[in-house]
Design a protein around this motif. Sequence first.
Motif, mmCIF file in Angstrom:
data_model
loop_
_atom_site.group_PDB
_atom_site.id
_atom_site.type_symbol
_atom_site.label_atom_id
_atom_site.label_comp_id
_atom_site.label_asym_id
_atom_site.label_seq_id
_atom_site.Cartn_x
_atom_site.Cartn_y
_atom_site.Cartn_z
ATOM 1 N N ALA A 113 6.360 -15.822 32.721
ATOM 2 C CA ALA A 113 6.256 -14.974 34.161
ATOM 3 C C ALA A 113 5.724 -15.827 35.257
ATOM 4 O O ALA A 113 5.592 -15.383 36.302
ATOM 5 C CB ALA A 113 5.186 -13.927 33.798
ATOM 6 N N THR A 114 5.127 -17.275 34.692
ATOM 7 C CA THR A 114 4.776 -18.018 35.761
ATOM 8 C C THR A 114 5.619 -19.014 36.177
ATOM 9 O O THR A 114 5.440 -19.803 37.288
ATOM 10 C CB THR A 114 3.412 -18.669 35.223
ATOM 11 N N GLU A 115 6.853 -19.061 35.810
ATOM 12 C CA GLU A 115 7.894 -20.044 36.288
ATOM 13 C C GLU A 115 8.515 -19.787 37.593
ATOM 14 O O GLU A 115 8.743 -18.540 37.833
ATOM 15 C CB GLU A 115 9.098 -19.981 35.272
ATOM 16 N N PRO A 116 8.411 -20.689 38.510
ATOM 17 C CA PRO A 116 9.180 -20.615 39.800
ATOM 18 C C PRO A 116 10.697 -20.642 39.664
ATOM 19 O O PRO A 116 11.163 -20.358 40.619
ATOM 20 C CB PRO A 116 8.673 -21.719 40.573
ATOM 21 N N TYR A 117 11.499 -20.809 38.536
ATOM 22 C CA TYR A 117 12.671 -20.785 38.393
ATOM 23 C C TYR A 117 13.188 -20.578 37.023
ATOM 24 O O TYR A 117 12.309 -20.435 36.184
ATOM 25 C CB TYR A 117 13.233 -22.212 38.711
ATOM 26 N N SER A 118 14.424 -20.333 36.905
ATOM 27 C CA SER A 118 14.966 -20.062 35.489
ATOM 28 C C SER A 118 15.873 -21.145 34.954
ATOM 29 O O SER A 118 16.729 -21.538 35.852
ATOM 30 C CB SER A 118 15.633 -18.495 35.313
ATOM 31 N N LEU A 119 15.930 -21.780 33.662
ATOM 32 C CA LEU A 119 16.663 -22.459 33.354
ATOM 33 C C LEU A 119 18.181 -22.133 32.733
ATOM 34 O O LEU A 119 19.080 -22.646 32.771
ATOM 35 C CB LEU A 119 16.237 -23.449 31.971
ATOM 36 N N TYR A 120 17.992 -20.735 32.759
ATOM 37 C CA TYR A 120 19.116 -19.990 32.186
ATOM 38 C C TYR A 120 20.370 -19.756 33.101
ATOM 39 O O TYR A 120 19.962 -19.199 34.138
ATOM 40 C CB TYR A 120 18.882 -18.781 31.272
ATOM 41 N N PRO A 121 21.536 -20.067 32.863
ATOM 42 C CA PRO A 121 22.540 -19.762 33.661
ATOM 43 C C PRO A 121 23.049 -18.173 33.707
ATOM 44 O O PRO A 121 22.773 -17.474 32.732
ATOM 45 C CB PRO A 121 23.917 -20.472 33.415
ATOM 46 N N PRO A 122 23.372 -17.677 34.832
ATOM 47 C CA PRO A 122 24.020 -16.356 34.560
ATOM 48 C C PRO A 122 24.926 -15.833 33.211
ATOM 49 O O PRO A 122 25.767 -16.880 33.099
ATOM 50 C CB PRO A 122 24.662 -16.007 35.820
ATOM 51 N N ASN A 123 24.839 -14.867 32.682
ATOM 52 C CA ASN A 123 25.796 -14.333 31.599
ATOM 53 C C ASN A 123 26.021 -15.726 30.413
ATOM 54 O O ASN A 123 26.955 -15.451 29.877
ATOM 55 C CB ASN A 123 27.393 -14.321 32.104
ATOM 56 N N GLY A 131 -0.869 -15.771 38.614
ATOM 57 C CA GLY A 131 0.376 -16.235 39.525
ATOM 58 C C GLY A 131 1.432 -15.632 38.792
ATOM 59 O O GLY A 131 2.675 -15.824 39.144
ATOM 60 N N ALA A 132 1.554 -14.815 37.616
ATOM 61 C CA ALA A 132 2.469 -14.477 36.899
ATOM 62 C C ALA A 132 3.384 -13.153 37.691
ATOM 63 O O ALA A 132 2.827 -12.237 38.484
ATOM 64 C CB ALA A 132 1.964 -13.773 35.539
ATOM 65 N N ASN A 133 4.473 -13.389 37.450
ATOM 66 C CA ASN A 133 5.293 -12.171 38.151
ATOM 67 C C ASN A 133 6.580 -11.956 37.122
ATOM 68 O O ASN A 133 7.766 -12.321 36.949
ATOM 69 C CB ASN A 133 6.412 -12.878 39.261
ATOM 70 N N PRO A 134 6.020 -11.027 36.215
ATOM 71 C CA PRO A 134 6.868 -10.464 34.739
ATOM 72 C C PRO A 134 8.214 -9.898 35.518
ATOM 73 O O PRO A 134 9.333 -10.008 34.879
ATOM 74 C CB PRO A 134 6.019 -9.488 34.202
#
Length: 154
Positions: A73-83, A103-106
């Motif tokens: 929840a603290t990550e500013p981005y995601s490694l995972y692509p859509p779908n 700073g978490a944003n669940p």
Amino acid sequence: MKKIILMGRSECGKTTLTQALKGEHIQYHKTQYINYFDVIIDTPGEYIQTKQLGYALALYAYEADVVGLLLSATEPYSLYPPNITSMVNREVVGIVTKINEKGANPERAKRWLKLTGCKTIFFVDSKRQQGIAEILEYLREEGDIMPWEDISKP
């Protein structure tokens, strides 16, 4: 119980979640290689962060019933692509970790995991044991006795 493989970038909480699911004392240590436990496969973050090693995750996923995509929840981005879940022939669940960190944003992490195709999403704070029972219950199969159940009562 169904066997789950935990995937996510380094320091997203895979090993800490593994310890919590196993009922162990939480202590940090870096996962250097694939760790097999009874119903958990813990993977190093480098496997998902590096294209060449990422192919190995596809092979290891065949040994599990469920793929768990972890996102802090603290990550500013995601490694995972859509779908991305459409490429996996196993159940894929999202697991949002570190939900109580500063700073978490669940909710943002949840949205990102939904974009990957995850339909089931768990919110976890492994250090506080929050969300652990829900994951164990999800992995439960008929006849499994959970640690919190008193089998001596009829």
